[in-house]
Design a protein around this motif. Structure first.
Motif, PDB file in Angstrom:
ATOM      1  N   VAL A 123      -9.052 -13.678  -1.482  1.00  0.00           N
ATOM      2  CA  VAL A 123      -8.112 -12.633  -1.057  1.00  0.00           C
ATOM      3  C   VAL A 123      -8.355 -12.307   0.410  1.00  0.00           C
ATOM      4  N   PRO A 124      -7.383 -12.524   1.296  1.00  0.00           N
ATOM      5  CA  PRO A 124      -7.575 -12.296   2.733  1.00  0.00           C
ATOM      6  C   PRO A 124      -7.645 -10.809   3.082  1.00  0.00           C
ATOM      7  N   PRO A 125      -8.266 -10.466   4.230  1.00  0.00           N
ATOM      8  CA  PRO A 125      -8.400  -9.055   4.635  1.00  0.00           C
ATOM      9  C   PRO A 125      -7.073  -8.327   4.760  1.00  0.00           C
ATOM     10  N   THR A 126      -6.009  -9.028   5.198  1.00  0.00           N
ATOM     11  CA  THR A 126      -4.712  -8.357   5.324  1.00  0.00           C
ATOM     12  C   THR A 126      -4.205  -7.857   3.979  1.00  0.00           C
ATOM     13  N   VAL A 127      -4.475  -8.622   2.923  1.00  0.00           N
ATOM     14  CA  VAL A 127      -4.033  -8.210   1.594  1.00  0.00           C
ATOM     15  C   VAL A 127      -4.874  -7.038   1.093  1.00  0.00           C
ATOM     16  N   VAL A 128      -6.184  -7.075   1.350  1.00  0.00           N
ATOM     17  CA  VAL A 128      -7.060  -5.969   0.952  1.00  0.00           C
ATOM     18  C   VAL A 128      -6.606  -4.674   1.624  1.00  0.00           C
ATOM     19  N   ALA A 348      -4.399  -6.934  14.768  1.00  0.00           N
ATOM     20  CA  ALA A 348      -3.802  -6.972  16.107  1.00  0.00           C
ATOM     21  C   ALA A 348      -2.577  -7.878  16.142  1.00  0.00           C
ATOM     22  N   GLU A 349      -2.586  -8.929  15.339  1.00  0.00           N
ATOM     23  CA  GLU A 349      -1.504  -9.916  15.357  1.00  0.00           C
ATOM     24  C   GLU A 349      -0.300  -9.390  14.564  1.00  0.00           C
ATOM     25  N   ARG A 350       0.896  -9.526  15.139  1.00  0.00           N
ATOM     26  CA  ARG A 350       2.105  -8.914  14.587  1.00  0.00           C
ATOM     27  C   ARG A 350       2.407  -9.390  13.167  1.00  0.00           C
ATOM     28  N   ASN A 351       2.333 -10.684  12.930  1.00  0.00           N
ATOM     29  CA  ASN A 351       2.643 -11.209  11.605  1.00  0.00           C
ATOM     30  C   ASN A 351       1.602 -10.796  10.572  1.00  0.00           C
ATOM     31  N   GLY A 352       0.370 -10.601  11.018  1.00  0.00           N
ATOM     32  CA  GLY A 352      -0.660 -10.075  10.115  1.00  0.00           C
ATOM     33  C   GLY A 352      -0.321  -8.657   9.678  1.00  0.00           C
ATOM     34  N   ARG A 353       0.191  -7.855  10.631  1.00  0.00           N
ATOM     35  CA  ARG A 353       0.604  -6.495  10.278  1.00  0.00           C
ATOM     36  C   ARG A 353       1.768  -6.522   9.297  1.00  0.00           C
ATOM     37  N   LEU A 354       2.635  -7.512   9.445  1.00  0.00           N
ATOM     38  CA  LEU A 354       3.765  -7.646   8.528  1.00  0.00           C
ATOM     39  C   LEU A 354       3.275  -7.879   7.094  1.00  0.00           C
ATOM     40  N   VAL A 355       2.266  -8.725   6.932  1.00  0.00           N
ATOM     41  CA  VAL A 355       1.703  -8.982   5.598  1.00  0.00           C
ATOM     42  C   VAL A 355       1.127  -7.694   5.017  1.00  0.00           C
ATOM     43  N   VAL A 356       0.394  -6.939   5.851  1.00  0.00           N
ATOM     44  CA  VAL A 356      -0.192  -5.679   5.392  1.00  0.00           C
ATOM     45  C   VAL A 356       0.896  -4.726   4.907  1.00  0.00           C
ATOM     46  N   LEU A 357       1.924  -4.550   5.708  1.00  0.00           N
ATOM     47  CA  LEU A 357       2.964  -3.576   5.379  1.00  0.00           C
ATOM     48  C   LEU A 357       3.777  -3.993   4.155  1.00  0.00           C
ATOM     49  N   LEU A 358       4.107  -5.280   4.047  1.00  0.00           N
ATOM     50  CA  LEU A 358       4.850  -5.735   2.872  1.00  0.00           C
ATOM     51  C   LEU A 358       4.001  -5.610   1.606  1.00  0.00           C
ATOM     52  N   THR A 359       2.720  -5.954   1.709  1.00  0.00           N
ATOM     53  CA  THR A 359       1.818  -5.798   0.560  1.00  0.00           C
ATOM     54  C   THR A 359       1.718  -4.338   0.163  1.00  0.00           C
ATOM     55  N   ALA A 360       1.555  -3.465   1.158  1.00  0.00           N
ATOM     56  CA  ALA A 360       1.451  -2.029   0.878  1.00  0.00           C
ATOM     57  C   ALA A 360       2.706  -1.505   0.194  1.00  0.00           C
ATOM     58  N   ALA A 361       3.872  -1.922   0.673  1.00  0.00           N
ATOM     59  CA  ALA A 361       5.126  -1.452   0.091  1.00  0.00           C
ATOM     60  C   ALA A 361       5.241  -1.846  -1.371  1.00  0.00           C
ATOM     61  N   LEU A 362       4.859  -3.085  -1.694  1.00  0.00           N
ATOM     62  CA  LEU A 362       4.921  -3.536  -3.084  1.00  0.00           C
ATOM     63  C   LEU A 362       3.875  -2.840  -3.948  1.00  0.00           C
ATOM     64  N   CYS A 363       2.706  -2.564  -3.362  1.00  0.00           N
ATOM     65  CA  CYS A 363       1.646  -1.892  -4.125  1.00  0.00           C
ATOM     66  C   CYS A 363       2.010  -0.456  -4.468  1.00  0.00           C
ATOM     67  N   MET A 364       2.882   0.151  -3.686  1.00  0.00           N
ATOM     68  CA  MET A 364       3.361   1.489  -4.041  1.00  0.00           C
ATOM     69  C   MET A 364       4.159   1.456  -5.336  1.00  0.00           C
ATOM     70  N   TRP A 365       4.730   0.297  -5.645  1.00  0.00           N
ATOM     71  CA  TRP A 365       5.497   0.131  -6.881  1.00  0.00           C
ATOM     72  C   TRP A 365       4.613  -0.408  -7.998  1.00  0.00           C
ATOM     73  N   ASN A 366       3.861  -1.482  -7.706  1.00  0.00           N
ATOM     74  CA  ASN A 366       3.012  -2.108  -8.720  1.00  0.00           C
ATOM     75  C   ASN A 366       1.897  -2.868  -8.008  1.00  0.00           C
ATOM     76  N   VAL A 367       0.653  -2.462  -8.238  1.00  0.00           N
ATOM     77  CA  VAL A 367      -0.469  -3.073  -7.523  1.00  0.00           C
ATOM     78  C   VAL A 367      -0.627  -4.542  -7.881  1.00  0.00           C
ATOM     79  N   GLY A 368      -0.412  -4.874  -9.154  1.00  0.00           N
ATOM     80  CA  GLY A 368      -0.536  -6.270  -9.553  1.00  0.00           C
ATOM     81  C   GLY A 368       0.474  -7.154  -8.836  1.00  0.00           C
ATOM     82  N   ALA A 369       1.730  -6.700  -8.782  1.00  0.00           N
ATOM     83  CA  ALA A 369       2.762  -7.471  -8.087  1.00  0.00           C
ATOM     84  C   ALA A 369       2.472  -7.543  -6.595  1.00  0.00           C
ATOM     85  N   GLY A 370       2.007  -6.436  -6.014  1.00  0.00           N
ATOM     86  CA  GLY A 370       1.677  -6.433  -4.598  1.00  0.00           C
ATOM     87  C   GLY A 370       0.534  -7.363  -4.268  1.00  0.00           C
TER      88      GLY A 370
END
Length: 388
Positions: A123-128, A348-370
């Motif tokens: 599991v990469p740091p961006t997902v954590v 710091a990298e823009r696309n890395g932030r995108l992964v973080v934000l998309l993961t976070a948004a899905l985890c607000m709905w369902n952590v397993g799916a996120g």
């Protein structure tokens, strides 16, 4: 950029039991009370087994980890159990015991053979970061929903608590709990009268699995336990390891140890009539937000729950119903804020932030799916398929 940790003089070498630990002990009530109340009120489970299992698990975890290491209800199992029991009566107390039994066996096995450590290393740091971030905002959103029951009470409780946060002379949680009890007493005087008339009576443990049927076992395993696994891995293994090791670097924990701990406490819970439990990261954030810095907080809460279990099990449902939902919402909102603040350092990298934000948004709905989607997004970003 490194993330902030608890100041060195606050790093726990031994447990404390001062007033801040007492205040922080009750920082997770926003999660504990609604789920326990649902198990008791909707599924008609015996309060003794639930409180006994939680109390014993918190006591042991506080003494062993010596940090505000939490014990919480498994949220997906609790939500599905209450919903199904209310609608179809498929889920029985026996099915809940079975879910705890299967959950305990799975996590004990995954921890003892080391599989959980190998999985979490993928599991990469961006997902954590996204998981923790999403959990924080999810708690805040749920807190707002609970506060909607009465905005005046929520605003008074929330503003007063924020003004006292960090005050070591007047712990914010004590003031908030006193306010909640006063409001509950004014809104439900008959409930308070009934509660004060309840006397103490001794309850003792019994073996809950003696009359378990195969049908109950199947429902508990398939309907309740198995769908919870991805959520537990994200929230109660990966996220709690990240939160504990960030805040308490001198008291490091491992995925293997957390998995074994989860397995053991669920096997115990199943045997005494308890419910599936986990080490949710939001619980630690709640304890810390209201002043806890050592394992004294879970020890204190564990002892309180054990006293309630052995002597006041018959009054627990009334006691929980006395707390207004908006006050519990304030606790949940501030817990989420504490959790989100701890994961607010983005890549710091823009696309890395995108992964973080998309993961976070899905985890607000369902952590397993996120969790699953976050890993897929990370690999897509690494291959250049995900750009913004």
């Amino acid at each position: 950029m490194s993330k902030p940790v608890v100041p060195p003089d606050e790093t726990p070498m031994r447990n404390r039991y001062d007033r801040m630990e007492w205040a922080g002990a009750f920082g997770d009530l926003g999660t504990l009370i609604p789920f326990v109340a649902a198990y008791i009120g909707v599924l008609k489970m015996d309060p003794f087994g639930i409180l006994f299992a939680f109390g014993a698990a918190m006591l042991v975890c506080g003494l062993y980890y010596r940090t505000p290491f939490p014990v919480q209800p498994m949220k997906a199992i609790g939500a599905v159990a209450a919903l199904q029991a209310a609608q179809t009566a498929v889920v029985t107390p026996g099915a809940v015991y079975s879910a705890a039994l299967v959950t305990g066996a799975i996590w004990l096995l995954l921890g003892m053979n080391g599989i959980v450590s190998r999985v979490t290393r993928l599991v990469p740091p961006t997902v954590v970061t996204g998981i923790v971030f999403g959990l924080g905002f999810g708690f805040m959103l749920e807190g707002v929903r609970m506060m909607q029951h009465d905005w005046l009470i929520a605003v008074i409780g929330g503003v007063g608590t924020l003004l006292l946060m960090g005050n070591r002379k007047i712990p914010a949680m004590f003031v908030l709990l006193t306010f909640g009890i006063a409001v509950g007493a004014m809104q439900n005087p008959a409930l308070l009268t009934t509660l004060t008339q309840q006397g103490a009576s001794l309850h003792v443990p019994t073996f809950a699995l003696a009359d378990l049927s195969w049908n109950q076992f199947f429902v508990g395993a398939v309907l309740l336990a198995l769908p919870q696994i991805p959520l537990t891995l994200g929230n109660a293994v990966i996220a709690i390891r990240e939160e504990n090791n960030r805040l308490f670097p001198q008291r490091q924990v491992t995925e293997r140890g957390i998995s074994i701990s989860t397995g053991l406490m669920n096997l115990f819970s199943a045997s005494v009539g308890g419910v599936p439990m986990c080490h949710g990261a939001g619980g630690m954030a709640g304890h810390i937000a209201f002043g806890a810095r050592t394992g004294g907080a879970p020890v204190i809460l564990g002892c309180v729950l054990l006293i309630l279990a052995f002597f006041f099990s018959g009054s627990v449902d009334l006691l929980f119903r006395l707390f207004p939902a908006p006050v519990l919402g304030v606790i949940l909102f501030l817990t989420g804020m504490q959790l989100a603040l701890g994961s607010s350092v983005l890549p710091a990298e823009r696309n890395g932030r995108l992964v973080v934000l998309l993961t976070a948004a899905l985890c607000m709905w369902n952590v397993g799916a996120g969790f699953v989607a976050g890993i897929a997004l990370h690999h897509a970003q690494q291959r250049g398929w995900l750009r913004m």
